[in-house]
Structure formats: C-alpha cells, structure tokens
Design an enzyme around this catalytic site. Structure first.
Site, mmCIF file in Angstrom:
data_model
loop_
_atom_site.group_PDB
_atom_site.id
_atom_site.type_symbol
_atom_site.label_atom_id
_atom_site.label_comp_id
_atom_site.label_asym_id
_atom_site.label_seq_id
_atom_site.Cartn_x
_atom_site.Cartn_y
_atom_site.Cartn_z
ATOM 1 N N ALA A 83 0.808 -1.218 0.000
ATOM 2 C CA ALA A 83 0.000 0.000 0.000
ATOM 3 C C ALA A 83 0.849 1.280 0.000
ATOM 4 C CB ALA A 83 -0.940 -0.009 1.196
ATOM 5 N N SER A 86 1.238 3.433 -3.075
ATOM 6 C CA SER A 86 0.091 4.219 -3.552
ATOM 7 C C SER A 86 -0.268 5.386 -2.632
ATOM 8 C CB SER A 86 -1.136 3.311 -3.732
ATOM 9 O OG SER A 86 -0.930 2.415 -4.792
ATOM 10 N N PRO A 92 -4.817 6.036 1.251
ATOM 11 C CA PRO A 92 -4.214 5.706 2.543
ATOM 12 C C PRO A 92 -3.821 4.234 2.614
ATOM 13 C CG PRO A 92 -6.410 6.693 2.809
ATOM 14 C CD PRO A 92 -6.230 6.417 1.356
ATOM 15 N N ASP A 93 -2.742 3.936 3.319
ATOM 16 C CA ASP A 93 -2.387 2.541 3.574
ATOM 17 C C ASP A 93 -3.117 2.077 4.827
ATOM 18 O OD1 ASP A 93 -1.026 3.741 5.635
ATOM 19 O OD2 ASP A 93 0.970 3.123 5.011
ATOM 20 N N PHE A 94 -2.717 0.948 5.379
ATOM 21 C CA PHE A 94 -3.358 0.486 6.602
ATOM 22 C C PHE A 94 -2.708 1.080 7.845
ATOM 23 C CE2 PHE A 94 -5.156 -3.798 4.951
ATOM 24 C CZ PHE A 94 -6.314 -3.157 4.576
ATOM 25 N N ARG A 95 -1.386 0.997 7.884
ATOM 26 C CA ARG A 95 -0.719 1.133 9.176
ATOM 27 C C ARG A 95 -0.018 2.452 9.429
ATOM 28 N NH1 ARG A 95 -0.622 -4.075 7.546
ATOM 29 N NH2 ARG A 95 -1.417 -5.596 9.021
ATOM 30 N N ASN A 166 -1.722 -4.640 -3.609
ATOM 31 C CA ASN A 166 -2.681 -3.543 -3.749
ATOM 32 C C ASN A 166 -3.877 -3.930 -4.606
ATOM 33 O OD1 ASN A 166 -0.953 -2.162 -2.193
ATOM 34 N ND2 ASN A 166 -0.119 -0.864 -3.814
ATOM 35 N N ILE A 167 -4.978 -3.292 -4.287
ATOM 36 C CA ILE A 167 -6.223 -3.584 -4.993
ATOM 37 C C ILE A 167 -6.711 -2.341 -5.732
ATOM 38 C CG2 ILE A 167 -6.917 -5.476 -3.471
ATOM 39 C CD1 ILE A 167 -8.584 -3.525 -1.852
ATOM 40 N N ASP A 168 -5.820 -1.359 -5.872
ATOM 41 C CA ASP A 168 -6.230 -0.088 -6.477
ATOM 42 C C ASP A 168 -6.060 -0.057 -7.991
ATOM 43 O OD1 ASP A 168 -3.440 0.332 -6.873
ATOM 44 O OD2 ASP A 168 -3.274 1.328 -4.936
ATOM 45 N N HIS A 185 -3.772 -10.061 -3.968
ATOM 46 C CA HIS A 185 -4.991 -9.950 -3.169
ATOM 47 C C HIS A 185 -6.208 -9.620 -4.034
ATOM 48 C CE1 HIS A 185 -2.332 -9.298 0.627
ATOM 49 N NE2 HIS A 185 -2.373 -10.543 0.225
ATOM 50 N N CYS A 193 -20.760 -13.927 -7.305
ATOM 51 C CA CYS A 193 -21.886 -13.999 -6.375
ATOM 52 C C CYS A 193 -21.485 -14.854 -5.169
ATOM 53 C CB CYS A 193 -23.106 -14.603 -7.076
ATOM 54 S SG CYS A 193 -24.450 -14.929 -5.917
ATOM 55 N N CYS A 217 -26.818 -10.449 -7.397
ATOM 56 C CA CYS A 217 -26.679 -11.349 -8.532
ATOM 57 C C CYS A 217 -28.021 -11.470 -9.261
ATOM 58 C CB CYS A 217 -26.229 -12.710 -8.003
ATOM 59 S SG CYS A 217 -26.250 -14.013 -9.212
ATOM 60 N N THR A 257 5.726 -1.715 1.836
ATOM 61 C CA THR A 257 4.904 -2.722 2.517
ATOM 62 C C THR A 257 5.430 -2.974 3.922
ATOM 63 O OG1 THR A 257 4.195 -5.042 2.532
ATOM 64 C CG2 THR A 257 6.219 -4.559 1.330
ATOM 65 N N ASN A 281 11.262 1.716 1.963
ATOM 66 C CA ASN A 281 10.074 1.848 2.803
ATOM 67 C C ASN A 281 10.344 2.921 3.847
ATOM 68 O OD1 ASN A 281 7.430 0.687 3.184
ATOM 69 N ND2 ASN A 281 8.127 -0.065 5.168
HETATM 70 P P1 CNA Z 1 0.501 -1.552 5.272
HETATM 71 O O1 CNA Z 1 0.514 -2.611 6.284
HETATM 72 O O2 CNA Z 1 -0.396 -0.406 5.473
HETATM 73 O O3 CNA Z 1 2.015 -1.027 5.157
HETATM 74 C C1 CNA Z 1 2.375 0.034 4.310
HETATM 75 C C2 CNA Z 1 3.860 0.291 4.502
HETATM 76 O O4 CNA Z 1 4.236 1.286 3.581
HETATM 77 C C3 CNA Z 1 4.228 0.768 5.894
HETATM 78 O O5 CNA Z 1 5.405 0.132 6.319
HETATM 79 C C4 CNA Z 1 4.448 2.276 5.695
HETATM 80 O O6 CNA Z 1 5.410 2.814 6.576
HETATM 81 C C5 CNA Z 1 4.948 2.307 4.275
HETATM 82 N N1 CNA Z 1 4.679 3.568 3.586
HETATM 83 C C6 CNA Z 1 3.482 4.183 3.434
HETATM 84 N N2 CNA Z 1 3.621 5.302 2.702
HETATM 85 C C7 CNA Z 1 4.940 5.398 2.408
HETATM 86 C C8 CNA Z 1 5.707 6.336 1.706
HETATM 87 N N3 CNA Z 1 5.174 7.427 1.125
HETATM 88 N N4 CNA Z 1 7.054 6.151 1.605
HETATM 89 C C9 CNA Z 1 7.621 5.062 2.179
HETATM 90 N N5 CNA Z 1 6.941 4.127 2.863
HETATM 91 C C10 CNA Z 1 5.609 4.298 2.977
HETATM 92 O O7 CNA Z 1 0.202 -2.124 3.805
HETATM 93 P P2 CNA Z 1 0.679 -3.501 3.172
HETATM 94 O O8 CNA Z 1 0.506 -3.346 1.708
HETATM 95 O O9 CNA Z 1 1.969 -3.951 3.678
HETATM 96 O O10 CNA Z 1 -0.436 -4.486 3.752
HETATM 97 C C11 CNA Z 1 -1.092 -5.318 2.956
HETATM 98 C C12 CNA Z 1 -2.582 -5.015 2.873
HETATM 99 C C13 CNA Z 1 -2.898 -3.557 2.699
HETATM 100 C C14 CNA Z 1 -3.075 -5.651 1.620
HETATM 101 O O11 CNA Z 1 -3.926 -6.674 1.945
HETATM 102 C C15 CNA Z 1 -3.773 -4.567 0.788
HETATM 103 O O12 CNA Z 1 -4.924 -5.052 0.157
HETATM 104 C C16 CNA Z 1 -4.097 -3.514 1.775
HETATM 105 N N6 CNA Z 1 -4.259 -2.150 1.279
HETATM 106 C C17 CNA Z 1 -4.160 -1.844 -0.046
HETATM 107 C C18 CNA Z 1 -4.327 -0.535 -0.479
HETATM 108 C C19 CNA Z 1 -4.217 -0.206 -1.951
HETATM 109 O O13 CNA Z 1 -4.626 -1.012 -2.789
HETATM 110 N N7 CNA Z 1 -3.637 0.959 -2.292
HETATM 111 C C20 CNA Z 1 -4.572 0.483 0.455
HETATM 112 C C21 CNA Z 1 -4.675 0.131 1.818
HETATM 113 C C22 CNA Z 1 -4.511 -1.189 2.199
#
Ligand code: CNA
Length: 336
Positions: A83, A86, A92-95, A166-168, A185, A193, A217, A257, A281
């Site tokens: 995430a 993106s 937004p990401d998750f964490r 990512n799913i975007d 994912h 359905c 469906c 990630t 990262n």
């Molecule tokens: P996560 O767990 O949210 O981790 C994201 C990581 O990226 C973290 O370590 C952040 O510190 C790092 N990060 C975020 N922004 C930046 C940046 N600008 N520069 C450097 N580092 C950055 O997300 P993961 O992808 O690891 O977790 C997997 C989940 C998140 C999957 O199942 C996805 O489906 C799910 N997800 C996807 C999206 C999307 O499709 N864009 C968005 C949110 C969550």
C-alpha cells in the site's frame, strides 16, 4: 498448474506482527512457530552472484544496486509492492499512523479493522467494504513516480514480475501489462456472487457501487463481491507463479509494505540467498529486520524520494519524464 494444494495459498491476512518465522541465519527457511509450514522455496539455481551461502561479500549500497540494473547484470527483477507505493497517489495505507485506515476507522461502520475484509461481516453488512471500494474506483487516483518507475523497468526488459498486494489497479493504470502482474490480493476487474458463484465483469459491480446500491446477482439474488481476497480465501492461481519466479530472480525490490500479511510476506525469503534484496520503505520491516542477509540494501524514508534517487543513479531521469508525460496524457480527465 496444481503444483501446490489449495491450503498452501490460503490467504492468511494477519494484521499484527503475529508470524514468527525461524530462519537459519543464511536466509533459508526452517519453518514457523505456529506449525504452519511456509511454502517450500527452491534456492538451488546458481546465478551471476555465485552460490551466495558461504563466501564473504561486500555490503551493497543503493548505488551498487543501480549499477547492477544499469549494466543489465540484473535482468530478472522481481518486485513485491504494498500500500505504501500508492500513498503518494492519495490512497491511505493500513498502518501509517494518522493517515492509515487503522487510524481512521470512524469513517467506516466496522466493529474492528479486520471486519471490512471478512466474508462473514460482508454478508452481514456489505456497506463498509462497498464504501471503501467506491473510494478506489478506477480513475479516482493516478499512478505516481513509483508505478512509473516499475513500468520503466518493464520497458527496459528487466521486470520479471511485479507481485502487488494492492487492490487499487494503479499498476495496470501505469501501463504494466497483466502478464507481468500478480495481483496477489485480487482486483475489482471481476465479481462473484457469494451464493451461486456466478461471475460478472467488474463494470456491473461498479454501476451498483457508484449508485450506492448493494450489488446483487441477477441469477439468484445473492450479494456480489468483487474478486478481492478476503481473510481465509484462496489467493488467485497466478500467485503460484512465485514458485518459478522467485528462484529465477536476480534482484528483489520490496517497496512500500509492512510485510505483515501472509503468505505474501514470506515471499521476501524466497529469492536465492545470493540475490540482493532492496527494501525501500518508511520503516524497517519483516525478514529484512529479523533475518537480514549480507546482500540486503535498505533505503528508509519517503518512497518517492528513494525512487527518484534510484532513477537518478540509474541515469533514467529523462526516460522517466518522457514516460510520465506520455502516460498521464492517456489517463481519463487529463488534458496534457
Ligand atoms: P501496510 O501494512 O499499510 O504497510 C504500508 C507500509 O508502507 C508501511 O510500512 C508504511 O510505513 C509504508 N509507507 C506508506 N507510505 C509510504 C511512503 N510514502 N514512503 C515510504 N513508505 C511508505 O500495507 P501492506 O501493503 O503492507 O499491507 C497489505 C494489505 C494492505 C493488503 O492486503 C492490501 O490489500 C491492503 N491495502 C491496499 C491498499 C491499496 O490497494 N492501495 C490500500 C490500503 C490497504
């Protein structure tokens, strides 16, 4: 391609640092504490970097990695993305504290974060997931410099495969062909359905979601879910490509990630121990933290800055500018 049984690729989408993998200190897997054996990765092929196990090697820098790519010593680059690639596009990401989904749960009517990707909760109340989905509608966001860097790697003939969580859909939007992608994912490209399993193209799903309707469906009336992998669901068959891709890789890029979702995260251990792994990262994550290898390179900080630095070291800045200009002109709603 029945190389692995279904259970081997069940999505164990863990949300905390709950996976404890035992490694042998040389980058090889021995197993995991939970009793769930990780996928048995082959590390037998000897490549341009020798057998990697025993000989002492110089620590690599970002510049060294750039030189390996530029000199085409690395021609089979495998990428693992999350995430964080993106967030610069505004998703937004998750964490990430403050901006991540975890910090903003009040927007969604969910009792706990995991619920939004749980099938049982979706069947009880699909609206939280559908409102998240609506935000990700293709065209709402654009690829950024990281997506285009990966596209350039493909154009240069050096991208073996891009594995994304990512799913975007922004990897597709950047022009990377589907054959080079493993959307581990799932994606919104199709929907199924939840009752009769009839499938439908993604457009049908979007028409309902954009009109704030729960998609049903037409065959049986069950709720339709896009083919996004929810907790406990099997990963797409293409994920099995890792069995051939990772042993063949001559460079692994891990971008944006937290490496906390299995089985995806364990792929970071699946390249040969002689193969450089470059993590870009904001923070140190996963096996690179707790089971580092001598050829790991870690570039912490904002991904856009790191990618721009790498592009500069590669001498690809002009190519990037041309690509971005060409591609942004093709995106909907762009006059360029
Ligand atoms: P996560 O767990 O949210 O981790 C994201 C990581 O990226 C973290 O370590 C952040 O510190 C790092 N990060 C975020 N922004 C930046 C940046 N600008 N520069 C450097 N580092 C950055 O997300 P993961 O992808 O690891 O977790 C997997 C989940 C998140 C999957 O199942 C996805 O489906 C799910 N997800 C996807 C999206 C999307 O499709 N864009 C968005 C949110 C969550």
């Amino acid at each position: 391609m029945a190389l692995w049984g279904q259970p081997a690729v069940r999505a164990l989408r863990l949300w905390g640092p709950g996976v404890h993998i035992i490694c042998d200190g040389k980058g090889g897997y021995l197993g995991d504490i939970g009793g769930r054996r990780p996928i048995a990765f082959s590390a037998g092929v000897s490549g341009i970097f020798g057998n990697g196990g025993s000989s002492k090697k110089e620590k690599l820098s970002l510049q060294d990695v750039a030189e390996l790519i530029r000199a085409r010593a690395c021609q089979r680059v495998v990428v693992m993305a999350g995430a964080g690639i993106s967030t610069p596009s505004g998703i937004p990401d998750f964490r990430s504290p403050g901006s991540g989904y975890y910090s903003n749960l009040q927007q969604y009517d969910v009792p706990y974060p995991e619920a939004i990707f749980e099938l049982s909760f979706f069947l009880y109340n699909p609206k939280p997931f559908l409102s998240l989905a609506k935000k990700l509608y293709p065209g709402n966001y654009r690829p950024n410099v990281t997506h285009y860097f990966l596209r350039l790697l493909h154009d240069k003939g050096q991208l073996l495969r891009l594995y994304t969580q990512n799913i975007d859909g922004l990897e597709r939007a950047s022009g990377i062909p589907a054959s080079k992608l493993v959307e581990a994912h799932g994606s919104f490209a199709s929907a199924t359905c939840t009752v009769c399993r009839a499938t439908a193209p993604g457009e049908d799903f979007w028409a309902d979601v954009l009109g704030d309707r729960v998609p049903h469906c037409p065959v049986c009336g069950g709720v339709r879910k896009p083919d996004i992998v929810f907790f406990g669901e099997p990963l797409p068959d293409r994920f099995l490509l890792h069995v051939v891709d990772f042993p063949m890789a001559d460079l692994l890029l891990i971008l944006g990630t937290s490496l906390q979702v299995e089985p995806f995260a364990s792929l970071s251990e699946a390249v040969r121990s002689s193969v450089p792994r470059l993590l870009m990262n904001r923070d140190m994550v996963g096996s690179l933290a707790w089971c580092p290898r001598s050829r790991d390179v870690v570039q912490l900080g904002d991904l856009v800055h790191s990618v721009e630095r790498l592009v500069e070291l590669l001498g690809w800045t002009e190519d990037m500018q041309d690509l971005v200009q060409r591609e942004t002109g093709k995106l909907p709603g762009c006059d360029a």
